[in-house]
Write an enzyme that holds these catalytic residues in place. Structure first.
Site, PDB file in Angstrom:
ATOM      1  N   GLN A 100       0.856  -1.193   0.000  1.00 22.39           N
ATOM      2  CA  GLN A 100       0.000   0.000   0.000  1.00 22.39           C
ATOM      3  C   GLN A 100       0.890   1.241   0.000  1.00 22.39           C
ATOM      4  O   GLN A 100       1.706   1.436   0.905  1.00 22.39           O
ATOM      5  CB  GLN A 100      -0.935   0.059   1.206  1.00 22.39           C
ATOM      6  CG  GLN A 100      -1.978   1.157   0.983  1.00 22.39           C
ATOM      7  CD  GLN A 100      -2.775   1.539   2.202  1.00 22.39           C
ATOM      8  OE1 GLN A 100      -2.199   1.886   3.224  1.00 22.39           O
ATOM      9  NE2 GLN A 100      -4.092   1.499   2.101  1.00 22.39           N
ATOM     10  N   TYR A 186      -6.026  10.929   3.814  1.00 20.74           N
ATOM     11  CA  TYR A 186      -4.652  11.225   3.409  1.00 20.74           C
ATOM     12  C   TYR A 186      -4.637  12.004   2.087  1.00 20.74           C
ATOM     13  O   TYR A 186      -5.681  12.426   1.597  1.00 20.74           O
ATOM     14  CB  TYR A 186      -3.834   9.930   3.387  1.00 20.74           C
ATOM     15  CG  TYR A 186      -3.783   9.301   4.764  1.00 20.74           C
ATOM     16  CD1 TYR A 186      -3.185   9.988   5.833  1.00 20.74           C
ATOM     17  CD2 TYR A 186      -4.373   8.073   5.016  1.00 20.74           C
ATOM     18  CE1 TYR A 186      -3.175   9.446   7.117  1.00 20.74           C
ATOM     19  CE2 TYR A 186      -4.355   7.526   6.300  1.00 20.74           C
ATOM     20  CZ  TYR A 186      -3.767   8.211   7.344  1.00 20.74           C
ATOM     21  OH  TYR A 186      -3.767   7.684   8.609  1.00 20.74           O
ATOM     22  N   ARG A 233      -7.584   2.056  -2.871  1.00 20.04           N
ATOM     23  CA  ARG A 233      -8.445   2.043  -1.693  1.00 20.04           C
ATOM     24  C   ARG A 233      -9.146   3.390  -1.538  1.00 20.04           C
ATOM     25  O   ARG A 233      -8.521   4.451  -1.604  1.00 20.04           O
ATOM     26  CB  ARG A 233      -7.652   1.739  -0.420  1.00 20.04           C
ATOM     27  CG  ARG A 233      -8.591   1.405   0.747  1.00 20.04           C
ATOM     28  CD  ARG A 233      -7.869   0.927   1.990  1.00 20.04           C
ATOM     29  NE  ARG A 233      -8.681  -0.059   2.690  1.00 20.04           N
ATOM     30  CZ  ARG A 233      -8.675  -0.249   4.014  1.00 20.04           C
ATOM     31  NH1 ARG A 233      -7.895   0.482   4.781  1.00 20.04           N
ATOM     32  NH2 ARG A 233      -9.427  -1.162   4.567  1.00 20.04           N
ATOM     33  N   ARG A 323      -8.660  -5.749  12.122  1.00 23.74           N
ATOM     34  CA  ARG A 323      -8.165  -6.037  13.471  1.00 23.74           C
ATOM     35  C   ARG A 323      -8.108  -7.522  13.805  1.00 23.74           C
ATOM     36  O   ARG A 323      -7.187  -7.947  14.511  1.00 23.74           O
ATOM     37  CB  ARG A 323      -8.998  -5.277  14.508  1.00 23.74           C
ATOM     38  CG  ARG A 323      -8.818  -3.766  14.431  1.00 23.74           C
ATOM     39  CD  ARG A 323      -9.546  -3.037  15.554  1.00 23.74           C
ATOM     40  NE  ARG A 323      -9.610  -1.608  15.278  1.00 23.74           N
ATOM     41  CZ  ARG A 323     -10.638  -1.000  14.710  1.00 23.74           C
ATOM     42  NH1 ARG A 323     -11.701  -1.707  14.338  1.00 23.74           N
ATOM     43  NH2 ARG A 323     -10.628   0.290  14.506  1.00 23.74           N
TER      44      ARG A 323
END
Length: 366
Positions: A100, A186, A233, A323
């Site tokens: 990524q 971001y 993404r 997670r």
């Protein structure tokens, strides 16, 4: 009936063994100085190679692209060599891994970028956002972000070139492809979302203009390494790191149309995943499925049952489990057999060493 999560799938030229994705998760364990991927990271990812696809933690494309202490980069020869250890270990276990690639833009602090002022779509400070810096201990110190500098056309051209080179570096490092991080507030997300972009040139204003930077970055990377090795993404409905869009369904359906025209191999949607968060609207998932003809990945509050249902309903092709992969290195096996999932320790998510990274055991039926 066969569990759709455990059916193989074709991703470009890659044949994946199942439809379970380990999505990108920041762990901040790179070797200092230099933000270099290392042996414990190689062990961590190799332990999780039973996923159909692993996407690495966010990896900055330049020194200016770094938002948090100890995150790995992919712009120096040492960083490329470090990632080669990781990809070799994952491939030895039969895994497939994409890198990524991210640039955090305004979600940074001068302490993390050699004293420089962060850059963004415009000079808007992200509200109520903190990042962590190296404060001389193993525990990260959290500080407020600062006001960024609006990127000039020259800055935009430079960063597009950095993304292109980072994609080439990722292939040199042994990755099977790359995922462009255009989500979670971001840099690219700072151009896309209307409330984070006040530009008045061709990179701001209309949806088409706000998607221009995304399109130019993707075009540069697909030209460099091939569209079959580039995924993207997106996070349409989150407000992470202060980015909000006024018309997310319209904006992100347009993004899906754009990415379809660029032939990216997958789109990976990060859904809101806090406990009382709203579900992603069904109409949006339907419109994305109609607009985009590649592999669709969704990640959020999924368990095995909900993930299988999303695939059976035709809305998703693969499902990311975030997670749970932290504390369950053998997650696909646990899902397949209905074994219980181990909880993760939130105190060891960021920074430190092997504790909370590589010491979670596989499930052993007694």
């Amino acid at each position: 009936m066969k569990d759709p999560l455990f059916q193989p799938i074709q991703l470009g030229k890659l044949s994946l063994k199942n439809r379970i994705v380990m999505p990108p998760m920041t762990r901040s364990r790179s070797t200092q100085p230099g933000n270099v991927a290392n042996d414990i990271m190689a062990k961590y990812y190799a332990q999780r190679a039973s996923a159909g696809l692993i996407v690495s933690e966010g990896t900055q494309i330049s020194a200016m692209g770094q938002g948090y202490a100890w995150t790995p980069g992919i712009y120096s020869p040492e960083q490329i060599a470090g990632w080669q250890k990781v990809t070799k270990a994952v491939h030895a276990k039969g895994g497939v891994m994409f890198a990524q690639l991210w640039h955090v833009g305004r979600v940074s602090h001068p302490d993390n970028i050699n004293g420089e002022q962060p850059i963004s779509s415009c000079a808007l400070k992200a509200k109520n956002v903190k990042v962590f810096v190296d404060n001389g201990t193993d525990a990260p110190g959290f500080v407020d972000v600062v006001v960024p500098r609006e990127m000039t056309k020259a800055d935009i051209k430079l960063v597009i070139g950095e993304y292109r080179q980072a994609a080439l570096n990722a292939i040199e490092a042994g990755f099977d492809g790359i995922e462009l991080h255009a989500a979670n507030g971001y840099l690219i997300n700072q151009f896309i979302d209307s409330e984070a972009n006040t530009r008045t040139d061709e990179y701001g204003g209309s949806i088409e203009n706000r998607l221009r930077f995304l399109g130019e970055v993707v075009a540069a990377m697909t030209d460099a390494i091939g569209a079959d090795r580039v995924g993207v993404r997106l996070a349409p409905f989150t407000s992470l790191n202060g980015t909000v869009d006024a018309t997310p369904i319209e904006t992100y359906t347009a993004a899906a149309v754009l990415l379809n025209s660029l032939n990216v191999v997958y789109i990976h949607f990060a859904e809101v995943d806090w406990d009382d968060a709203p579900e992603t609207p069904e109409e949006f998932k339907d419109s994305v499925r109609a607009a985009y003809h590649g592999v669709l990945i969704y990640a959020g509050r999924y368990n095995g049952e909900k993930g299988a249902q999303a695939i059976n309903d035709g809305l998703a092709d693969m499902i990311g489990f975030g997670r749970p992969f932290v504390s369950n290195p053998d997650l696909p096996n646990r899902i397949k057999h209905g074994y219980p999932l181990a909880p993760h320790n939130p105190e060891t998510l960021f920074g430190g060493g092997e504790k909370g990274l590589t010491d979670y055991p596989e499930y052993s039926p007694s």
